[in-house]
Design a protein around this motif. Structure first.
Motif, PDB file in Angstrom:
ATOM      1  N   PHE A 262       0.823  -1.205   0.000  1.00 14.77           N
ATOM      2  CA  PHE A 262       0.000   0.000   0.000  1.00 14.77           C
ATOM      3  C   PHE A 262       0.862   1.262   0.000  1.00 14.77           C
ATOM      4  O   PHE A 262       2.076   1.214   0.204  1.00 14.77           O
ATOM      5  N   HIS A 263       0.210   2.365  -0.268  1.00 12.28           N
ATOM      6  CA  HIS A 263       0.817   3.668  -0.528  1.00 12.28           C
ATOM      7  C   HIS A 263       1.929   4.054   0.446  1.00 12.28           C
ATOM      8  O   HIS A 263       3.077   4.298   0.055  1.00 12.28           O
ATOM      9  N   ASP A 264       1.617   4.128   1.737  1.00 11.12           N
ATOM     10  CA  ASP A 264       2.592   4.653   2.689  1.00 11.12           C
ATOM     11  C   ASP A 264       3.762   3.705   2.944  1.00 11.12           C
ATOM     12  O   ASP A 264       4.854   4.159   3.305  1.00 11.12           O
ATOM     13  N   GLN A 265       3.565   2.412   2.765  1.00  9.93           N
ATOM     14  CA  GLN A 265       4.692   1.477   2.873  1.00  9.93           C
ATOM     15  C   GLN A 265       5.796   1.871   1.888  1.00  9.93           C
ATOM     16  O   GLN A 265       6.976   1.720   2.183  1.00  9.93           O
ATOM     17  N   ALA A 266       5.393   2.351   0.719  1.00  7.53           N
ATOM     18  CA  ALA A 266       6.355   2.703  -0.330  1.00  7.53           C
ATOM     19  C   ALA A 266       6.862   4.131  -0.197  1.00  7.53           C
ATOM     20  O   ALA A 266       8.055   4.398  -0.360  1.00  7.53           O
ATOM     21  N   LEU A 267       5.956   5.059   0.107  1.00 12.87           N
ATOM     22  CA  LEU A 267       6.346   6.476   0.059  1.00 12.87           C
ATOM     23  C   LEU A 267       7.136   6.939   1.272  1.00 12.87           C
ATOM     24  O   LEU A 267       7.923   7.888   1.168  1.00 12.87           O
ATOM     25  N   ILE A 268       6.955   6.288   2.410  1.00 12.11           N
ATOM     26  CA  ILE A 268       7.739   6.682   3.587  1.00 12.11           C
ATOM     27  C   ILE A 268       9.238   6.456   3.357  1.00 12.11           C
ATOM     28  O   ILE A 268      10.044   7.379   3.567  1.00 12.11           O
ATOM     29  N   PRO A 269       9.684   5.280   2.927  1.00  9.93           N
ATOM     30  CA  PRO A 269      11.118   5.110   2.676  1.00  9.93           C
ATOM     31  C   PRO A 269      11.638   5.972   1.529  1.00  9.93           C
ATOM     32  O   PRO A 269      12.761   6.489   1.594  1.00  9.93           O
ATOM     33  N   ILE A 270      10.827   6.160   0.480  1.00  9.14           N
ATOM     34  CA  ILE A 270      11.262   7.001  -0.637  1.00  9.14           C
ATOM     35  C   ILE A 270      11.499   8.431  -0.178  1.00  9.14           C
ATOM     36  O   ILE A 270      12.551   9.031  -0.417  1.00  9.14           O
ATOM     37  N   LYS A 271      10.528   8.993   0.501  1.00  6.08           N
ATOM     38  CA  LYS A 271      10.639  10.402   0.896  1.00  6.08           C
ATOM     39  C   LYS A 271      11.635  10.594   2.036  1.00  6.08           C
ATOM     40  O   LYS A 271      12.216  11.672   2.183  1.00  6.08           O
ATOM     41  N   SER A 272      11.860   9.559   2.818  1.00  9.65           N
ATOM     42  CA  SER A 272      12.860   9.652   3.879  1.00  9.65           C
ATOM     43  C   SER A 272      14.272   9.619   3.304  1.00  9.65           C
ATOM     44  O   SER A 272      15.181  10.260   3.835  1.00  9.65           O
ATOM     45  N   SER A 273      14.456   8.878   2.222  1.00  9.48           N
ATOM     46  CA  SER A 273      15.791   8.754   1.628  1.00  9.48           C
ATOM     47  C   SER A 273      16.153   9.958   0.768  1.00  9.48           C
ATOM     48  O   SER A 273      17.328  10.306   0.639  1.00  9.48           O
ATOM     49  N   ASP A 274      15.152  10.595   0.143  1.00  6.79           N
ATOM     50  CA  ASP A 274      15.415  11.780  -0.693  1.00  6.79           C
ATOM     51  C   ASP A 274      14.111  12.548  -0.842  1.00  6.79           C
ATOM     52  O   ASP A 274      13.376  12.356  -1.807  1.00  6.79           O
ATOM     53  N   PHE A 275      13.837  13.417   0.100  1.00  2.72           N
ATOM     54  CA  PHE A 275      12.550  14.111   0.137  1.00  2.72           C
ATOM     55  C   PHE A 275      12.337  15.008  -1.077  1.00  2.72           C
ATOM     56  O   PHE A 275      11.248  15.078  -1.638  1.00  2.72           O
ATOM     57  N   TYR A 276      13.373  15.713  -1.512  1.00  7.72           N
ATOM     58  CA  TYR A 276      13.215  16.682  -2.594  1.00  7.72           C
ATOM     59  C   TYR A 276      13.467  16.107  -3.982  1.00  7.72           C
ATOM     60  O   TYR A 276      12.975  16.638  -4.973  1.00  7.72           O
ATOM     61  N   GLY A 277      14.248  15.031  -4.062  1.00  6.44           N
ATOM     62  CA  GLY A 277      14.667  14.569  -5.382  1.00  6.44           C
ATOM     63  C   GLY A 277      13.914  13.397  -5.961  1.00  6.44           C
ATOM     64  O   GLY A 277      14.126  13.024  -7.111  1.00  6.44           O
ATOM     65  N   SER A 278      13.010  12.781  -5.192  1.00  9.56           N
ATOM     66  CA  SER A 278      12.296  11.598  -5.678  1.00  9.56           C
ATOM     67  C   SER A 278      11.210  11.982  -6.678  1.00  9.56           C
ATOM     68  O   SER A 278      10.722  13.109  -6.692  1.00  9.56           O
ATOM     69  N   ILE A 279      10.825  11.000  -7.512  1.00  8.31           N
ATOM     70  CA  ILE A 279       9.777  11.246  -8.500  1.00  8.31           C
ATOM     71  C   ILE A 279       8.810  10.067  -8.554  1.00  8.31           C
ATOM     72  O   ILE A 279       9.056   9.007  -7.988  1.00  8.31           O
ATOM     73  N   ASN A 280       7.730  10.273  -9.280  1.00 11.06           N
ATOM     74  CA  ASN A 280       6.725   9.251  -9.533  1.00 11.06           C
ATOM     75  C   ASN A 280       6.761   8.904 -11.023  1.00 11.06           C
ATOM     76  O   ASN A 280       6.743   9.799 -11.871  1.00 11.06           O
ATOM     77  N   PHE A 281       6.849   7.621 -11.339  1.00 11.33           N
ATOM     78  CA  PHE A 281       6.803   7.158 -12.725  1.00 11.33           C
ATOM     79  C   PHE A 281       5.678   6.145 -12.846  1.00 11.33           C
ATOM     80  O   PHE A 281       5.562   5.247 -12.010  1.00 11.33           O
ATOM     81  N   THR A 282       4.859   6.278 -13.887  1.00 13.29           N
ATOM     82  CA  THR A 282       3.765   5.340 -14.090  1.00 13.29           C
ATOM     83  C   THR A 282       4.150   4.316 -15.152  1.00 13.29           C
ATOM     84  O   THR A 282       4.248   4.641 -16.332  1.00 13.29           O
ATOM     85  N   ALA A 283       4.372   3.088 -14.712  1.00  9.57           N
ATOM     86  CA  ALA A 283       4.691   2.004 -15.635  1.00  9.57           C
ATOM     87  C   ALA A 283       3.406   1.414 -16.200  1.00  9.57           C
ATOM     88  O   ALA A 283       2.320   1.625 -15.669  1.00  9.57           O
ATOM     89  N   GLY A 284       3.535   0.671 -17.297  1.00  7.76           N
ATOM     90  CA  GLY A 284       2.404  -0.031 -17.869  1.00  7.76           C
ATOM     91  C   GLY A 284       1.595   0.750 -18.882  1.00  7.76           C
ATOM     92  O   GLY A 284       0.656   0.214 -19.479  1.00  7.76           O
ATOM     93  N   LEU A 285       1.936   2.023 -19.100  1.00  4.19           N
ATOM     94  CA  LEU A 285       1.207   2.846 -20.057  1.00  4.19           C
ATOM     95  C   LEU A 285       1.858   2.758 -21.444  1.00  4.19           C
ATOM     96  O   LEU A 285       3.026   2.405 -21.559  1.00  4.19           O
ATOM     97  N   PRO A 286       1.128   3.136 -22.499  1.00  3.29           N
ATOM     98  CA  PRO A 286       1.719   3.137 -23.839  1.00  3.29           C
ATOM     99  C   PRO A 286       2.596   4.358 -24.110  1.00  3.29           C
ATOM    100  O   PRO A 286       3.070   4.549 -25.228  1.00  3.29           O
TER     101      PRO A 286
END
Length: 332
Positions: A262-286
């Motif tokens: 679920f959402h926060d399981q993933a976003l807590i470590p991401i934002k803790s490791s690099d709060f300003y530099g992280s991004i969101n990428f949507t896989a599976g699209l054309p």
């Protein structure tokens, strides 16, 4: 159609009352791939004046006419009401128009990809936009299974579920959903990031992986059997792993990417490791879609305090993934 290295990147305007225009302006002088913003030029001009910026606007009708050093604007037909720190209902048509035009250009392969700037979800939803976020909408209009991957230089973390209440998460943890999600993830890691045999760690849902069923049985009934099945098919995956231990330094050395339930399981470590530099990428699209990993930041909008690092990286990752796909195409 063969991929073209010189295609520009389309950026949808998102919420006008937040920090979007400020972070765009801060990207103009950086060494970035060519991009253009789909927005109301009058709103952009008012924003530039309010932010005391010297940035010059280049209004384009043809996306081939983008110029370096300018804020290239592909105009929307709908106008935008100016005002920081507020979300106006009347701006929703322009927000949706900007997003839909970026998607149209991406589907037509006229752009390398799109970057979607943050929106105020509440404003969109109360005005008839029946999607909890960009990810779900992009999946719907593309008729594809989208997968949200949060990433930075240290981590790649995908989520089985996205913007839903925690109470609904267990219902979405089915063998079919998990299997299809992992398949999309592995395909993207190969196609978009050049990993020939990606090593993926899958999290548990419950604390301590459910303690062998004593505090939850999703791991026993669903997650582990799915992992076993996919491993037999030759996939390099492991788990279920307790989410509180899968992100420490030694654990990360053994894998290429993580999948969380679920959402926060993933976003807590991401934002803790690099709060300003992280991004969101949507896989599976054309087509390629990225976005900053932050929100509209109304509290600092219009104050020249916003950090543009996430947007900078979102633009760069479109180019990196696009070039990776070019390399894949050349190998075929």
């Amino acid at each position: 159609m063969p991929l073209n290295k010189k295609l520009p990147i389309a950026i949808s305007m998102g919420e006008p009352g937040g920090i979007n225009i400020e972070i765009i302006l801060k990207c103009i002088k950086k060494k970035l791939p060519v991009f253009f913003l789909i927005a109301d030029p009058d709103w952009v001009a008012k924003s530039i004046k309010a932010l005391n910026s010297s940035t010059k606007i280049n209004i384009i009708e043809n996306i081939d006419n983008c110029s370096k050093g300018y804020l290239n604007i592909l105009p929307t037909k709908n106008k935008v009401k100016f005002g920081f720190k507020k979300s106006y209902n009347q701006n929703v048509p322009a927000i949706i128009e900007s997003l839909n035009l970026s998607i149209k250009l991406a589907k037509q392969k006229k752009v390398a990809g799109i970057v979607t700037l943050p929106v105020m979800k509440k404003t969109l939803i109360i005005n008839g936009f029946n999607y909890p976020g960009h990810t779900e909408y992009l999946g719907k209009v593309s008729n594809k299974r989208p997968l949200m991957i949060m990433l930075n230089k240290k981590l790649k973390v995908a989520t089985l579920t996205t913007h839903i209440p925690i109470s609904q998460v267990p219902k979405k943890i089915t063998k079919s959903n998990l299997e299809k999600t992992i398949e999309v993830y592995i395909k993207s890691l190969k196609l978009d990031f050049g990993l020939t045999d990606p090593k993926v760690a899958v999290s548990s849902l419950n604390p301590h992986s459910g303690e062998e069923g004593k505090i939850g049985n999703e791991e026993i009934k669903t997650i582990k059997p799915t992992i076993v099945k996919l491993k037999k098919q030759g996939n390099n995956i492991s788990g279920p792993k307790s989410a509180d231990t899968m992100f420490h330094k030694e654990a990360l050395k053994k894998i290429d990417a993580n999948l969380c339930m679920f959402h926060d399981q993933a976003l807590i470590p991401i934002k803790s490791s690099d709060f300003y530099g992280s991004i969101n990428f949507t896989a599976g699209l054309p087509f390629i879609r990225t976005s900053p990993d932050h929100g509209t930041a109304f509290d600092i909008a219009g104050e020249n305090k916003a950090n543009s690092s996430s947007l900078t990286n979102a633009i760069r990752y479109v180019n990196l993934i696009y070039n990776q796909r070019i390399n894949n195409e050349k190998k075929l």
